[in-house]
Each structure stands twice: as structure tokens, then as C-alpha cells.
Scaffold this active site. Structure first.
Site, PDB file in Angstrom:
ATOM      1  N   HIS A  11      62.737  26.828  42.364  1.00 49.98           N
ATOM      2  CA  HIS A  11      62.125  25.904  41.403  1.00 49.98           C
ATOM      3  C   HIS A  11      62.659  26.187  40.008  1.00 49.98           C
ATOM      4  CE1 HIS A  11      58.651  28.993  40.912  1.00 49.98           C
ATOM      5  NE2 HIS A  11      59.765  29.554  41.236  1.00 49.98           N
ATOM      6  N   LYS A  36      56.934  18.738  35.983  1.00 45.19           N
ATOM      7  CA  LYS A  36      56.757  20.145  35.665  1.00 45.19           C
ATOM      8  C   LYS A  36      57.391  21.047  36.733  1.00 45.19           C
ATOM      9  CE  LYS A  36      53.648  23.047  33.207  1.00 45.19           C
ATOM     10  NZ  LYS A  36      52.361  23.259  32.591  1.00 45.19           N
ATOM     11  N   GLY A 178      55.508  39.614  43.482  1.00 40.70           N
ATOM     12  CA  GLY A 178      55.413  38.227  43.022  1.00 40.70           C
ATOM     13  C   GLY A 178      54.730  37.334  44.045  1.00 40.70           C
ATOM     14  N   GLU A 182      51.281  35.325  43.805  1.00 38.28           N
ATOM     15  CA  GLU A 182      51.271  33.880  44.083  1.00 38.28           C
ATOM     16  C   GLU A 182      50.198  33.521  45.102  1.00 38.28           C
ATOM     17  OE1 GLU A 182      54.990  32.195  45.296  1.00 38.28           O
ATOM     18  OE2 GLU A 182      56.043  32.941  43.533  1.00 38.28           O
ATOM     19  N   ASN A 290      54.319  38.061  32.821  1.00 41.70           N
ATOM     20  CA  ASN A 290      52.960  38.600  32.734  1.00 41.70           C
ATOM     21  C   ASN A 290      52.869  39.471  31.484  1.00 41.70           C
ATOM     22  OD1 ASN A 290      50.583  40.291  33.192  1.00 41.70           O
ATOM     23  ND2 ASN A 290      50.575  39.425  35.249  1.00 41.70           N
ATOM     24  N   ASP A 314      62.698  31.682  37.250  1.00 36.40           N
ATOM     25  CA  ASP A 314      63.995  31.366  37.849  1.00 36.40           C
ATOM     26  C   ASP A 314      64.918  30.557  36.942  1.00 36.40           C
ATOM     27  OD1 ASP A 314      63.529  32.862  40.024  1.00 36.40           O
ATOM     28  OD2 ASP A 314      63.303  31.200  41.446  1.00 36.40           O
ATOM     29  N   ARG A 472      48.310  36.927  22.174  1.00 37.36           N
ATOM     30  CA  ARG A 472      49.727  36.910  22.570  1.00 37.36           C
ATOM     31  C   ARG A 472      50.529  36.329  21.415  1.00 37.36           C
ATOM     32  NH1 ARG A 472      50.690  33.111  27.343  1.00 37.36           N
ATOM     33  NH2 ARG A 472      50.669  31.633  25.655  1.00 37.36           N
TER      34      ARG A 472
HETATM   35 FE   LIG Z   1      63.531  34.735  40.836  1.00 36.23          FE
END
Ligand SMILES: [Fe+2]
Length: 550
Positions: A11, A36, A178, A182, A290, A314, A472
Site C-alpha cells: 500500500h 487514502k 507490525g 495491525e 509510532n 511503505d 507531538r
Molecule cells: Fe514496509
């Protein structure tokens, strides 16, 4: 050398162009297609390419596909399990591999004139690693890549000497931090491979009640990797649908997994530090988005400095693959110049867009002063300036801005954006003032760390203080972001606060605004008080006067 990088297989399809070692352009396909994350990460979609992003990267540099020296494709089908006779096996995994193998031919169709033999496959995690180490300002550093999965791994740790990447650990699937995160995302009713940051936000509302059990299920190995055993989340809290209805148990579960993730990352970092002796660490992979874990790593980990690729997911592999191949071809790869690597429009083009839409607008002497005036009067400003951002964070180019001194502005912004009320909004702050207000790594130009808000300041900027007392932040340096710095200075002159609330310019479920048309559509549909489109200012009040003449 002219190298186009492509991420397509899972993605966040994206393209990036590196010319003679310099990053010239980088963009995600979602900003063009307005879908998105570009596509869902299923094998059936693996062939789809970031066609528009790639075409734009070439246009931006005035190149045609024939003029490229290489195309770097951020996935190597030879590293994936070979497709067996049953293409449906393993959730159609073989189909993904077949599509990846055909990528050179798909690329030739997308970019007519391209020689498919110029396409080079780059291992997914090597591409991530390059997006961290080569894009960072460091000459040599340790590097960690943590994500859901690549061809057959989920974690890479090593060192980049500047000359080459030395891989010290590669964690094979099915063990994956990950993928574990998820699956919890999905259990909590959010969209997996997309909404993991919501789990992180929810975690701060809970306490790590299930940590001991998770320590048994997620373990670090002596080889610097880890083992993850599947967790039946329903044992701890029932599954949710549609992103609402969470209880104490759900928040506790999120907090437990978040805490265990942080512990494991710390252990991995200590292992890597011992092996490499490096003082600096570069991070990439979706898990590196994160910011709570990143901050703990910075605070308690063994490295003096930590740098995170802003497009750590990615999408960033498009840039990393291009940088990696540039180096292979003999170029000296330079650090990425900033995150403003996307599209921009001239003042004339912006004014033409306003005229075409027949909107009333003004051209103030200084847009920074004018926007600061609206903010000081507690108006919300949509801020569209310069090149759009690379990565998921708005960094003062496609931002929604507000007064941080009004607590109610958090709810107001979440309402405008149509998103959950537990989601925080973040501050931008002048770099030279950041230390006095926030405690954490500085500079922090890409919003990839959380900082503690100092006690005496928290009451002055309540809209940006998260429930756990952190924020943040994005630090703004005048030599890097002169316009945003002027805006902050102008706001401080009016209010005494060198801080402005900054959230991405979009509404829920949509990609960030990229073009002037996107900006006008967003302004037209959301109750924002003003739009600063380049040097032009549109005020909703002026629009309302025109629609409802007295
Ligand atoms: Fe990746």
C-alpha cells in the site's frame, strides 16, 4: 544518474526521483488519486502502480522516461516464497509475487518509452533502510527497520557506513511486530494497515494491565530478533466495529501492547548498539511512525541521536530504493533536503484557480501576518503554502491551524475533520523557543516524537496537551521554513504564545489536500474561517456576505 524509485506492492504507492544523488521530487499516489493510502494491501492490487506520482516526478524534473538511468522497484520477488502450483495458497500470496515479477512491463505501460530492462528490484527492507540511513544527515549510523512485512521478513537491523549497508539481523515471518499491532488495530474496530496511530492514541487512556501476559507472547531472541505468538485479543476485550464504543479494557489492551512494543524496541536497540558501537540510529518502517515508541527509544535507549524517515511507512521505500540504486551506480547520495518534496503552484496559478471559482479573495501585504491575525482572533485557518509534504504529517505546507490557548479548539478541529474525539492535535513551535516549553528530542522537524509539555506552559496551550501530558511537536527553524516561522513570530507578537495548533489539511478518511482544487473543496465543505492559499486570503465571512447580502 537519474533514478526513479517506485513503491507499489502493498500500500501507500509512491514515486521518488533522485538525480545525481539529490532528492528532486517525491509524492504518494493518494495525493493525486484522492484515495487514502492509494489502495488496499491485497495481492490483487499488487500490480497497480503510482502512475500519476511517477509521471509528475519526471515532469517536475523535466525528464522523459527514456532519460532515466534506472528504476528502483522496492520489492524483490526473488526473496518471496516461490509461487507454487496453487495460486490461491497463502491468501493468493503467489499472485503478489507474479505481479511483482511483471512490474517492469507494467512500468513500461505506465511510463511509455521506458526501457523495462532498466528496472532493478530492491529488497523491501533494504529500501526502507536506505530511506532511513541515506536520507538522514548522518555519515554512518546504525539502522533499524520495523514494519508489518516485506518479501519474507519483518525486521532489519544493521549499520550503514556511507559506503554500504551491513545487515546484521533479518527477522523472518511470521514473527512481526507490525502485523501484531495491525491485528489489534482491526480488533479495536479500526482499519488495519492504516489506523495504527489511533491505537497509539487510545493507549494513553489506559494502563498496561495485560503486560505480563504479553511479555510471554512477544519475546526478544539472543540473535537480536524476536518471536511473536498470535494473541487472542478477545480474551482481554471484545472486538469492536466502526471505531467507537471502547471501554477501559480496550484502552488497557492498547496500552499493554504499546508498552510491550516499546520494551521490545528498546531491547533490539541495545543489541544493535552493542554490535555496532554507533552513536546514531536511523529508523524506518511503518512501526517507526509510532512517535510514542520513538520517544521512549530516544529517552531510554543507547543511542545519542535518533533520526526517523518522515515517510517511514511503505511510501518511503520509493525514496529509499532510488537512493540505494543511486549509490550502487556510483553517485554520492545526499541527505533528503526536507519533507517538502511534493507539488507546488505559482502565485499566478493559484490566483487563476481563485478567479475560476469566482471566490472573493484579498492579497494582504504579508500572508503570515494576516493568517496570524485570524488565528489570534480564534479563527481556524487552512494553510496551503509551497510544496506538499512527503509522509503522513502536515508540516506547515498543507495544514489546518488554530489557537492553542483555547482548550475547545481540540474538539472544534476534530469536529471539522469528522474524526474521533480521543485524537490529539499537535503544536508547531519556533525551534529556538521549543526547549523552554517542551522536553524531548530537538530539533523535531517531522513530528515523529512526543515531548513532555513543561508544567508552567501546559495551562497556556491546553488544546495541544494530550491526556498523558505530552505533545507531538514540530519545530520550525527560520532558515528552513521562513514563512511558517514568520507566522509563528506574528502569532506570538499578538498572543505571547510561540506555538500554533497544526493538524493536517483534510477531512476524515481523505488524503491530505494537495492541489488548489483540493484546498478549495475542503474550504467549501468544512467550517474553516480562512484559507491562506499562497499569498491570497479567503475569508468565510466575505463568502457569507456574498451568499447572503443584507
Ligand atoms: Fe514496509
Amino acid at each position: 544518474m537519474r533514478v526513479l524509485g517506485i513503491n507499489a506492492v502493498f500500500h501507500d504507492p509512491a514515486a521518488a526521483l533522485v538525480v545525481d544523488g539529490e532528492t528532486v521530487a517525491a509524492a504518494e499516489e493518494e495525493r493525486f488519486s484522492r484515495r487514502k493510502h492509494g489502495k488496499r494491501p491485497v495481492p490483487f492490487a499488487a500490480w497497480e502502480l503510482p502512475e500519476r506520482a511517477a509521471t509528475w516526478c519526471l515532469e517536475a524534473a523535466g525528464l522523459s522516461p527514456e532519460e532515466l538511468d534506472a528504476v528502483a522497484y522496492a520489492y524483490d520477488p526473488d526473496l518471496a516464497p516461490a509461487p507454487g502450483p496453487d495460486i490461491t495458497a497463502g491468501g493468493w500470496e503467489g499472485l503478489r509475487t507474479l505481479y511483482a515479477r511483471r512490474a517492469p512491463l507494467f512500468l513500461r505501460s505506465a511510463l511509455p518509452g521506458l526501457n523495462p530492462e532498466l528496472v532493478r528490484f530492491v529488497a523491501h527492507h533494504v529500501a526502507h533502510a536506505a530511506s532511513a540511513a541515506l536520507a538522514s544527515p548522518y555519515d554512518s549510523c546504525a539502522v533499524m527497520v520495523l514494519d508489518g512485512r516485506g518479501e519474507s521478513a519483518s525486521y532489519l537491523a544493521g549499520r550503514d557506513t556511507g559506503e554500504r549497508l551491513e545487515v546484521l539481523t533479518l527477522q523472518p515471518l511470521p514473527h512481526s511486530l507490525g502485523l501484531l499491532y495491525e491485528s489489534l488495530t482491526e480488533h479495536l474496530g479500526f482499519l488495519r494497515s492504516s489506523d495504527e496511530y489511533k491505537v497509539m492514541a487510545l493507549a494513553s487512556y489506559g494502563s498496561p494491565a495485560f503486560l505480563e501476559e504479553l511479555r510471554r507472547r512477544i519475546r526478544v531472541t539472543p540473535e537480536g530478533g524476536f518471536e511473536t505468538t498470535p494473541v487472542d485479543w478477545a480474551r482481554y476485550a471484545p472486538s469492536l466495529r466502526g471505531g467507537g464504543g471502547w471501554t477501559r479494557e480496550h484502552a488497557d489492551l492498547a496500552a499493554s501492547v504499546q508498552r510491550r512494543l516499546e520494551e521490545v524496541i528498546l531491547d533490539l536497540a541495545y543489541w544493535l548498539h552493542e554490535r555496532t558501537g554507533e552513536r546514531r540510529l536511523a529508523l524506518a518502517g511503518g512501526v517507526a511512525l509510532n512517535c510514542v515508541a520513538n520517544s521512549r527509544l530516544w529517552r531510554q535507549g543507547p543511542f545519542e541521536e535518533v533520526w526517523v524517515q518522515p515517510a517511514a511507512g511503505d511510501a518511503g521505500t520509493a525514496l529509499g530504493a532510488a537512493m540505494h540504486v543511486s549509490r550502487e551506480l556510483g553517485d554520492q547520495v545526499k541527505p533528503m533536503p526536507g519533507a517538502d518534496l511534493g507539488r507546488s503552484w505559482t502565485d499566478e496559478e493559484l490566483e487563476e484557480a481563485l478567479r475560476r471559482a469566482r471566490l472573493p479573495y484579498e492579497r494582504p501585504q504579508d500572508i503570515a501576518e494576516a493568517a496570524a491575525g485570524v488565528l489570534a482572533d480564534d479563527g481556524i485557518v487552512a494553510w496551503f503554502q509551497g510544496r506538499s509534504e512527503w509522509g503522513p504529517r502536515a508540516l506547515g505546507h498543507r495544514s489546518l491551524l488554530a489557537h492553542p490557548g483555547r482548550r475547545a479548539n481540540l474538539e472544534r478541529l476534530n469536529d471539522i475533520k469528522g474524526r474521533e474525539q480521543f485524537r490529539p492535535v499537535a503544536p508547531m513551535v519556533l525551534l529556538e523557543r521549543a526547549k523552554e516549553i517542551f522536553d524531548g528530542p530537538l530539533p523535531s522537524p517531522y513530528m515523529l516524537f512526543t515531548h513532555r509539555v513543561r508544567k508552567d506552559w501546559a495551562q497556556h496551550i491546553p488544546a495541544v496537551v494530550h491526556v498523558d501530558g505530552t505533545a507531538r511537536i514540530q519545530t520550525v527553524a527560520p532558515d528552513e521554513e521562513p514563512l511558517v516561522a514568520r507566522l509563528l513570530e506574528a502569532f506570538e507578537r499578538r498572543t505571547g504564545l510561540p506555538v500554533v495548533v497544526n493538524t493536517s489539511l483534510n477531512t476524515a478518511g481523505r488524503p491530505m489536500v494537495d492541489s488548489p482544487r483540493d484546498a478549495l473543496e475542503c474550504f467549501g465543505s468544512a467550517p474553516v474561517d480562512a484559507l491562506a492559499l499562497g499569498p491570497f486570503l479567503l475569508r468565510r465571512a466575505a463568502l457569507a456576505d456574498r451568499c447572503n447580502p443584507a
